[in-house]
Design an enzyme around this catalytic site. Structure first.
Site, mmCIF file in Angstrom:
data_model
loop_
_atom_site.group_PDB
_atom_site.id
_atom_site.type_symbol
_atom_site.label_atom_id
_atom_site.label_comp_id
_atom_site.label_asym_id
_atom_site.label_seq_id
_atom_site.Cartn_x
_atom_site.Cartn_y
_atom_site.Cartn_z
ATOM 1 N N HIS A 228 7.387 -25.464 -36.938
ATOM 2 C CA HIS A 228 6.336 -25.196 -38.165
ATOM 3 C C HIS A 228 6.400 -23.296 -38.047
ATOM 4 O O HIS A 228 6.067 -23.060 -37.191
ATOM 5 C CB HIS A 228 5.142 -25.575 -38.090
ATOM 6 C CG HIS A 228 3.947 -24.953 -38.878
ATOM 7 N ND1 HIS A 228 3.962 -25.260 -40.339
ATOM 8 C CD2 HIS A 228 2.939 -24.275 -38.931
ATOM 9 C CE1 HIS A 228 3.178 -24.361 -40.947
ATOM 10 N NE2 HIS A 228 2.562 -23.836 -40.166
ATOM 11 N N SER B 253 -5.948 -19.252 -33.938
ATOM 12 C CA SER B 253 -4.988 -20.272 -34.424
ATOM 13 C C SER B 253 -3.812 -20.331 -33.792
ATOM 14 O O SER B 253 -3.076 -21.322 -33.637
ATOM 15 C CB SER B 253 -4.810 -20.182 -35.998
ATOM 16 O OG SER B 253 -4.050 -19.058 -36.239
ATOM 17 N N CYS C 140 -1.060 -28.068 -42.722
ATOM 18 C CA CYS C 140 0.145 -28.087 -42.725
ATOM 19 C C CYS C 140 1.092 -29.173 -42.335
ATOM 20 O O CYS C 140 2.219 -29.485 -42.525
ATOM 21 C CB CYS C 140 0.954 -26.841 -42.196
ATOM 22 S SG CYS C 140 0.523 -25.338 -42.903
ATOM 23 N N SER D 126 -3.279 -27.350 -39.033
ATOM 24 C CA SER D 126 -4.441 -26.665 -38.595
ATOM 25 C C SER D 126 -5.756 -27.704 -38.342
ATOM 26 O O SER D 126 -5.578 -28.610 -39.353
ATOM 27 C CB SER D 126 -4.823 -25.443 -39.131
ATOM 28 O OG SER D 126 -4.104 -24.114 -38.768
ATOM 29 N N GLU E 255 -1.886 -29.419 -48.963
ATOM 30 C CA GLU E 255 -3.511 -28.716 -48.640
ATOM 31 C C GLU E 255 -4.011 -28.063 -49.987
ATOM 32 O O GLU E 255 -4.961 -27.469 -49.860
ATOM 33 C CB GLU E 255 -3.664 -27.986 -47.555
ATOM 34 C CG GLU E 255 -2.669 -26.912 -47.404
ATOM 35 C CD GLU E 255 -2.949 -26.322 -46.161
ATOM 36 O OE1 GLU E 255 -3.865 -25.643 -45.760
ATOM 37 O OE2 GLU E 255 -1.982 -26.465 -45.135
ATOM 38 N N ASN F 177 4.976 -18.582 -45.653
ATOM 39 C CA ASN F 177 4.432 -19.550 -45.230
ATOM 40 C C ASN F 177 4.287 -20.690 -46.466
ATOM 41 O O ASN F 177 3.449 -20.191 -47.393
ATOM 42 C CB ASN F 177 3.028 -19.448 -44.532
ATOM 43 C CG ASN F 177 2.649 -20.863 -43.871
ATOM 44 O OD1 ASN F 177 3.185 -21.740 -43.862
ATOM 45 N ND2 ASN F 177 1.310 -20.664 -43.335
HETATM 46 P P1 HMG Z 1 -2.904 -9.075 -36.862
HETATM 47 O O1 HMG Z 1 -4.106 -9.227 -35.932
HETATM 48 O O2 HMG Z 1 -3.257 -8.263 -37.928
HETATM 49 O O3 HMG Z 1 -1.602 -8.847 -36.142
HETATM 50 O O4 HMG Z 1 -2.484 -10.601 -37.461
HETATM 51 P P2 HMG Z 1 -1.646 -8.182 -34.416
HETATM 52 O O5 HMG Z 1 -2.182 -7.135 -34.153
HETATM 53 O O6 HMG Z 1 -1.773 -9.656 -33.714
HETATM 54 O O7 HMG Z 1 0.041 -7.996 -34.598
HETATM 55 C C1 HMG Z 1 0.850 -8.874 -34.887
HETATM 56 C C2 HMG Z 1 2.377 -8.631 -34.185
HETATM 57 O O8 HMG Z 1 2.868 -7.617 -34.384
HETATM 58 C C3 HMG Z 1 1.985 -8.396 -32.613
HETATM 59 O O9 HMG Z 1 2.962 -9.081 -31.798
HETATM 60 C C4 HMG Z 1 2.078 -6.968 -32.387
HETATM 61 O O10 HMG Z 1 2.341 -6.450 -31.146
HETATM 62 C C5 HMG Z 1 3.335 -6.738 -33.413
HETATM 63 P P3 HMG Z 1 2.849 -10.148 -30.609
HETATM 64 O O11 HMG Z 1 2.087 -9.444 -29.840
HETATM 65 O O12 HMG Z 1 1.892 -11.272 -31.417
HETATM 66 O O13 HMG Z 1 4.294 -10.521 -30.286
HETATM 67 N N1 HMG Z 1 3.099 -5.324 -33.858
HETATM 68 C C6 HMG Z 1 4.346 -4.412 -34.209
HETATM 69 N N2 HMG Z 1 5.388 -4.752 -33.916
HETATM 70 C C7 HMG Z 1 6.260 -3.645 -34.258
HETATM 71 N N3 HMG Z 1 5.809 -2.387 -34.767
HETATM 72 C C8 HMG Z 1 4.613 -2.021 -35.014
HETATM 73 C C9 HMG Z 1 3.633 -3.150 -34.624
HETATM 74 N N4 HMG Z 1 2.245 -3.372 -34.781
HETATM 75 C C10 HMG Z 1 1.903 -4.541 -34.281
HETATM 76 N N5 HMG Z 1 4.092 -1.122 -35.454
HETATM 77 C C11 HMG Z 1 -2.278 -12.907 -37.425
HETATM 78 C C12 HMG Z 1 -1.788 -11.555 -37.099
HETATM 79 C C13 HMG Z 1 -1.155 -13.930 -37.277
HETATM 80 C C14 HMG Z 1 -3.528 -13.148 -36.546
HETATM 81 C C15 HMG Z 1 -2.580 -12.880 -39.000
HETATM 82 O O14 HMG Z 1 -1.230 -12.380 -39.833
HETATM 83 C C16 HMG Z 1 -3.083 -14.368 -39.344
HETATM 84 O O15 HMG Z 1 -4.442 -14.592 -39.216
HETATM 85 N N6 HMG Z 1 -2.236 -15.135 -40.032
HETATM 86 C C17 HMG Z 1 -2.773 -16.258 -40.431
HETATM 87 C C18 HMG Z 1 -2.942 -17.395 -39.418
HETATM 88 C C19 HMG Z 1 -1.695 -17.868 -38.992
HETATM 89 O O16 HMG Z 1 -0.548 -17.747 -39.369
HETATM 90 N N7 HMG Z 1 -1.579 -18.615 -37.813
HETATM 91 C C20 HMG Z 1 -0.368 -19.369 -37.101
HETATM 92 C C21 HMG Z 1 -0.686 -20.398 -36.426
HETATM 93 S S1 HMG Z 1 -1.970 -21.716 -37.236
HETATM 94 C C22 HMG Z 1 -0.828 -22.282 -38.227
HETATM 95 O O17 HMG Z 1 0.415 -22.261 -38.097
HETATM 96 C C23 HMG Z 1 -1.281 -23.314 -39.349
HETATM 97 C C24 HMG Z 1 -1.230 -22.618 -40.743
HETATM 98 O O18 HMG Z 1 0.008 -22.836 -41.254
HETATM 99 C C25 HMG Z 1 -2.017 -23.475 -41.565
HETATM 100 C C26 HMG Z 1 -2.028 -24.779 -41.775
HETATM 101 O O19 HMG Z 1 -1.993 -25.782 -40.945
HETATM 102 O O20 HMG Z 1 -2.359 -25.373 -43.040
HETATM 103 C C27 HMG Z 1 -1.646 -21.109 -40.850
#
Ligand code: HMG
Length: 433
Positions: A264, A223, A130, A352, A98, A319
């Site tokens: 994935h 996502s 992906c 995605s 991609e 990733n």
């Molecule tokens: P965020 O909003 O900054 O993080 O971004 P959060 O507040 O949701 O925290 C993440 C986790 O850390 C949570 O755990 C928190 O509790 C924990 P969960 O509740 O999810 O189990 N946390 C802590 N743990 C320990 N100590 C601490 C602490 N503070 C918080 N102090 C988000 C997270 C994934 C949204 C962001 O990184 C993002 O936008 N990433 C990119 C999108 C992505 O990867 N999506 C995945 C699904 S889509 C996909 O896989 C396709 C893709 O590969 C693209 C394609 O297909 O081409 C992305």
């Protein structure tokens, strides 16, 4: 004899069956990486959020010379060497990506030229976020299984440079790399259960990258939900077919009958969430009583046994989009290849947008030896850790930025690799390193 029971009838009513799958796998990664604790400190975030909350330790940082083409070509060269395949035995080259380098000319065509592959073959890219690499893998497997390949093999490459904006929520989930797979009849690494798969697709805006943008746009939490909805539907599709083909029993949770499951991996915690969702599908569909009170503990144990071993490379590279699932497979074989020999595993690919597929296969008896030849420890050990300032400098470089010093070791810059060296007369140029 077929290991998987995934027998496919040869054409014209012949009685022979063709076991098909991945014969060898090569990996290429950038020569430099950022430690995620350094990134967390720079962003004023508790490091545990990245290391435990997301499950990430390090992320690969690609320099301008390490583009999708150079990563793809380096991984492909390694895979062909490991398979000891005469390039004239290839009839198909597909690159799933991609993050291509041109709107018309595919990455596959650059790789075809850089590796000096034969003219008489199909060469093209596949794109669906992906999932693009899995689209290529499925085309190659079905091409061979149908008999149309007439004894030839395919080269399928997943290659990407994952980029989100600096200081965005997606930033700690970046990475870059390529996984190349030689797909053949009588594969040494993984024989796929041809025709036993479940797919799930929906028109969603969870992650996208408009034309002309270098950084992905993402609705991050949404996502995650889209991924989890997809894994549930795809897994149920797989299990209905797997039970019908008697690859797993229907009177016990099918997911527990798989020796391992590779998901994935946009970040490692996602694989844990996916595994909990898959187990919940089994729980909801169970015909026999299921002790719900112990499910949390059982899910944690099952994650440790069936999923965690696949996450070692992903936690250190990040990733790599199309290649993430296959980096998980490489990590699994690296960690547990010998004990998984002849055992069935599950695989889940998500792109995605979205589309996805749950499928399965049986680890080959020579998988251990093939993965050892991929030199994964050496690739990781050859990398250089960079400072946050250097990371910021690299991220600020434009696509046409002057290239730095040729890399000395590791990644596609290592001897036998390839490097993008600039645009001349509107044509991208590459050098061997
Ligand atoms: P965020 O909003 O900054 O993080 O971004 P959060 O507040 O949701 O925290 C993440 C986790 O850390 C949570 O755990 C928190 O509790 C924990 P969960 O509740 O999810 O189990 N946390 C802590 N743990 C320990 N100590 C601490 C602490 N503070 C918080 N102090 C988000 C997270 C994934 C949204 C962001 O990184 C993002 O936008 N990433 C990119 C999108 C992505 O990867 N999506 C995945 C699904 S889509 C996909 O896989 C396709 C893709 O590969 C693209 C394609 O297909 O081409 C992305």
């Amino acid at each position: 004899m077929s290991l998987a029971g995934g027998w496919v009838r040869a054409p014209r009513g012949a009685q022979t069956a063709i076991p098909v799958g991945i014969d060898a796998l090569g990996v290429a990664i950038p020569r430099r990486y950022l430690d995620l604790e350094d990134l967390a400190r720079a962003r004023g975030v508790e490091p545990a959020k990245y290391t435990h909350g997301l499950g990430a330790r390090e992320m690969a940082v690609a320099e301008p010379g390490e583009d999708t083409v150079s990563l793809a070509a380096a991984a492909a060269r390694r895979a062909l060497e490991i398979a000891r395949l005469d390039p004239h035995a290839l009839g198909m080259l597909v690159v799933g990506t991609e993050t291509g380098v041109d709107h018309a000319k595919p990455v596959a065509s650059f790789v075809h030229g850089l590796l000096d592959l034969p003219r008489a073959m199909r060469v093209y890219d596949t794109q669906h976020a992906c999932y693009g690499g899995t689209a290529g893998l499925m085309s190659a497997v079905e091409w061979i299984a149908s008999g149309a390949a007439a004894g030839r093999s395919a080269l399928v490459i997943c290659a990407d440079v994952a980029r989100y904006g600096v200081a965005t929520a997606g930033e700690p989930t970046q990475g870059a790399g390529a996984v190349a797979m030689v797909v053949s009849a009588h594969p040494a690494l993984l024989e796929l259960d041809v025709g036993v798969a479940g797919a799930a697709s929906a028109h969603v805006h969870d992650f996208w990258r408009p034309l002309g943008h270098r950084e992905a746009q993402v609705d991050g939490h949404y996502s995650v939900e889209c991924y989890l909805d997809a894994v549930a539907t795809a897994y149920r599709g797989w299990k209905a077919r797997a039970i019908a083909r008697e690859l797993v029993r229907g009177d016990a949770p099918p997911s527990e009958q798989l020796a391992a499951i590779c998901y994935h991996v946009p970040f490692c915690k996602m694989a844990k969430k996916a595994h909990v969702r898959v187990r919940r599908c089994d729980l909801e569909d169970a015909t026999a009583p299921w002790d719900v009170s112990t499910e949390e503990l059982r899910a944690a144990t099952s994650f440790q046994l069936q999923v965690e071993p696949s996450l070692g490379l992903c936690a250190r590279i990040g990733n790599v989009y199309t290649g993430s699932l296959y980096l998980g497979l490489a990590g699994l074989l690296h960690a547990r290849g010998a004990e998984l020999s002849r055992r069935r595993i599950g695989l889940f690919s998500y792109g995605s947008g979205c589309t996805s597929e749950f499928f399965s296969g049986v680890i080959g008896p020579r998988a251990n030896e093939r993965i050892a030849a991929a030199g994964l420890d050496e690739l990781l050990a050859a990398r250089e850790r960079i400072s946050i300032d250097e990371y910021h400098r690299i991220m600020a470089l434009g696509p046409g930025a002057p290239l730095g010093e040729p890399p000395s070791s590791g990644g596609p810059g290592s001897p036998g690799g390839f490097r993008f060296v600039g645009v001349e007369a509107n044509r991208r140029r590459y050098e061997r390193t």
